[in-house]
Design a protein around this motif. Structure first.
Motif, PDB file in Angstrom:
ATOM      1  N   ASN A  91       1.073  -1.224  -0.073  1.00  0.00           N
ATOM      2  CA  ASN A  91      -0.322   0.038  -0.231  1.00  0.00           C
ATOM      3  C   ASN A  91       0.658   1.163  -0.092  1.00  0.00           C
ATOM      4  N   LEU A  92       1.751   1.142   1.114  1.00  0.00           N
ATOM      5  CA  LEU A  92       2.910   2.224   0.913  1.00  0.00           C
ATOM      6  C   LEU A  92       3.556   2.571  -0.528  1.00  0.00           C
ATOM      7  N   ILE A  93       3.961   1.799  -0.840  1.00  0.00           N
ATOM      8  CA  ILE A  93       4.314   1.623  -2.822  1.00  0.00           C
ATOM      9  C   ILE A  93       3.877   2.209  -3.754  1.00  0.00           C
ATOM     10  N   ASP A  94       2.803   1.237  -3.295  1.00  0.00           N
ATOM     11  CA  ASP A  94       1.077   2.710  -4.106  1.00  0.00           C
ATOM     12  C   ASP A  94       1.207   3.484  -4.413  1.00  0.00           C
ATOM     13  N   THR A  95       0.765   4.257  -3.007  1.00  0.00           N
ATOM     14  CA  THR A  95       0.819   5.484  -2.827  1.00  0.00           C
ATOM     15  C   THR A  95       1.668   7.113  -3.468  1.00  0.00           C
ATOM     16  N   VAL A  96       2.520   5.762  -2.967  1.00  0.00           N
ATOM     17  CA  VAL A  96       4.078   7.168  -2.897  1.00  0.00           C
ATOM     18  C   VAL A  96       4.254   6.926  -4.610  1.00  0.00           C
ATOM     19  N   VAL A  97       4.014   6.089  -5.472  1.00  0.00           N
ATOM     20  CA  VAL A  97       3.899   6.132  -7.310  1.00  0.00           C
ATOM     21  C   VAL A  97       2.923   7.497  -7.341  1.00  0.00           C
ATOM     22  N   LYS A  98       1.404   6.977  -7.313  1.00  0.00           N
ATOM     23  CA  LYS A  98       0.510   7.989  -6.896  1.00  0.00           C
ATOM     24  C   LYS A  98       1.026   8.992  -6.692  1.00  0.00           C
TER      25      LYS A  98
ATOM     26  N   GLU B  21       1.184  14.451  11.007  1.00  0.00           N
ATOM     27  CA  GLU B  21       2.391  13.365  12.493  1.00  0.00           C
ATOM     28  C   GLU B  21       1.183  12.511  12.092  1.00  0.00           C
ATOM     29  N   ASN B  22       0.290  11.967  11.610  1.00  0.00           N
ATOM     30  CA  ASN B  22      -0.184  10.723  11.372  1.00  0.00           C
ATOM     31  C   ASN B  22      -0.100  10.116   9.925  1.00  0.00           C
ATOM     32  N   PHE B  23       0.172  11.061   9.610  1.00  0.00           N
ATOM     33  CA  PHE B  23       0.553  10.317   7.824  1.00  0.00           C
ATOM     34  C   PHE B  23       2.143  10.492   7.670  1.00  0.00           C
ATOM     35  N   LEU B  24       3.183  10.851   8.735  1.00  0.00           N
ATOM     36  CA  LEU B  24       4.293  10.450   8.915  1.00  0.00           C
ATOM     37  C   LEU B  24       4.504   8.711  10.026  1.00  0.00           C
ATOM     38  N   ALA B  25       3.404   8.724  10.637  1.00  0.00           N
ATOM     39  CA  ALA B  25       3.414   7.834  11.449  1.00  0.00           C
ATOM     40  C   ALA B  25       3.124   6.627  10.386  1.00  0.00           C
ATOM     41  N   GLY B  26       2.099   6.524   9.749  1.00  0.00           N
ATOM     42  CA  GLY B  26       1.436   6.186   8.990  1.00  0.00           C
ATOM     43  C   GLY B  26       2.773   5.067   7.952  1.00  0.00           C
TER      44      GLY B  26
ATOM     45  N   THR C 282      -3.647   2.538   6.744  1.00  0.00           N
ATOM     46  CA  THR C 282      -3.640   3.645   5.373  1.00  0.00           C
ATOM     47  C   THR C 282      -2.546   4.712   6.067  1.00  0.00           C
ATOM     48  N   LEU C 283      -2.492   6.281   4.960  1.00  0.00           N
ATOM     49  CA  LEU C 283      -1.183   6.739   6.281  1.00  0.00           C
ATOM     50  C   LEU C 283      -1.892   7.811   6.825  1.00  0.00           C
ATOM     51  N   ARG C 284      -3.072   7.695   7.055  1.00  0.00           N
ATOM     52  CA  ARG C 284      -4.243   8.464   8.443  1.00  0.00           C
ATOM     53  C   ARG C 284      -4.086   7.876   9.274  1.00  0.00           C
TER      54      ARG C 284
ATOM     55  N   PRO D 287      -5.525   6.607  15.347  1.00  0.00           N
ATOM     56  CA  PRO D 287      -4.652   7.490  15.006  1.00  0.00           C
ATOM     57  C   PRO D 287      -3.443   6.227  14.283  1.00  0.00           C
ATOM     58  N   ASN D 288      -2.269   7.040  13.254  1.00  0.00           N
ATOM     59  CA  ASN D 288      -1.757   6.274  13.214  1.00  0.00           C
ATOM     60  C   ASN D 288      -0.613   6.728  14.292  1.00  0.00           C
ATOM     61  N   ALA D 289      -0.752   7.926  14.760  1.00  0.00           N
ATOM     62  CA  ALA D 289       0.208   8.296  15.767  1.00  0.00           C
ATOM     63  C   ALA D 289       0.274   7.751  17.320  1.00  0.00           C
ATOM     64  N   MET D 290      -0.931   7.573  17.481  1.00  0.00           N
ATOM     65  CA  MET D 290      -1.495   7.133  18.478  1.00  0.00           C
ATOM     66  C   MET D 290      -0.760   5.155  18.631  1.00  0.00           C
TER      67      MET D 290
END
Length: 305
Positions: free
Chosen positions: A77-84, A128-133, A161-163, A178-181
């Motif tokens: 999922n991370l690779i797909d998101t970064v490519v897009k 913060e949640n984006f980077l944690a994701g 997800t990234l959030r 939340p990913n930060a949690m």
């Protein structure tokens, strides 16, 4: 003799005419500018359409390349998101440069940098949640399908997800965490291994031979279906309780919560059956009353003898 009122009215009329003429010139200029920019806007829309198509095909190619490997779903999922994200950033930059020819890539990048700082302060929690994701997807632990427990939330990881992360609780509800949690707090992964150790307490009466009781309990547990007898069964005498000597019984079985309940149910039944067959008492709580003075055991005053 001149009329002052007529002169003032004439000046007001001239100012109104000049304002309308200026406004008309501005509108004409804006219309001409829009007409001149129209071809560039059409080209920018075409670029965005091409960007959408390229991003779609790039994700398909990435899925095929990643699908042939044993990569984790979260990392996929991370690779797909970064490519897009990269393709859309490049497409948007090209479209902006086409619409505004005076803009250069350097000035656009500088503007994005200043804007990113301002947006970062305004949306600190979101980033913060984006980077944690991103970091959660990169790390090896906590895969999709794992049973986790964090800050009182216990359930199965369904999607990352990234959030946020979707955690399906054991009772069926889904919790958006939340990913930060999950990144800043300790996370207990119950299914990191296929098996984990479970335990239960069994008590026997004080007049029981403890060595014999421990052997009976061990054989009873080793005969339970679903436990890993190769890893051994532990039977430890641990506590002098109020009416029993307690053993802590430990064994290895499946790591999922249902596996724990099923194996515990079978083990408790097997221990009870084994102790009953061996004639070993599982005592009820006993209460001993102590009196400072002797309690008469005869008839109470007034009662017939």
């Amino acid at each position: 003799m001149s009329n002052p009122t007529a002169g003032a009215s004439g000046e007001t009329y001239d100012q109104t005419v000049n304002t309308l003429a200026t406004l008309q010139d501005q509108l004409v200029g804006m219309a001409e500018g829009f007409v001149r920019a129209l071809p560039n806007m059409v080209i920018a829309l075409v670029i965005l359409l091409i960007t959408w198509i390229v991003a779609k095909f790039a994700m398909r190619i990435a899925d095929r390349l990643v699908g042939s490997t044993e990569i984790r779903p979260s990392l996929k999922n991370l690779i797909d998101t970064v490519v897009k994200l990269v393709i859309w950033l490049v497409g948007l930059m090209i479209a902006l440069i086409v619409v505004m020819p005076g803009m250069t890539p350097a000035s656009l990048v500088a503007g994005l940098g200043i804007g990113a700082v301002a947006i970062g302060f305004a949306f600190q929690d979101i980033f913060e949640n984006f980077l944690a994701g991103v970091l959660i997807m990169l790390r090896e632990k906590m895969r999709i399908g794992d049973i986790i427990e964090c800050e009182g939330i216990k359930g199965k990881v369904e999607h990352i997800t990234l959030r946020e992360t979707y955690v399906r609780k054991l009772s069926g509800e889904v919790t958006l965490v939340p990913n930060a949690m999950l990144f800043k707090n300790p996370v207990e992964i119950l299914t990191d291994e296929t098996q984990r150790r479970h335990e239960v307490v069994a008590g026997v009466s004080y007049d029981t031979d403890l060595d014999h009781a421990a052997e009976v309990i061990r054989k009873a547990v080793e005969g339970v279906e679903g436990i890993d007898a190769d890893k051994g069964v532990d039977v430890f005498a641990t506590t002098f309780n109020s009416s029993s000597v307690d053993f802590k019984v430990r064994w290895w079985a499946g790591s999922k919560p249902r596996d724990m309940w099923v194996s515990t149910d079978k083990v408790v039944r097997a221990i009870k059956r084994g102790l009953d067959d061996a004639g070993i008492e599982i005592p009820f709580p006993y209460i001993t009353h102590t009196f400072k003075e002797r309690v008469p055991m005869g008839n109470a005053p007034g009662e017939a003898k």
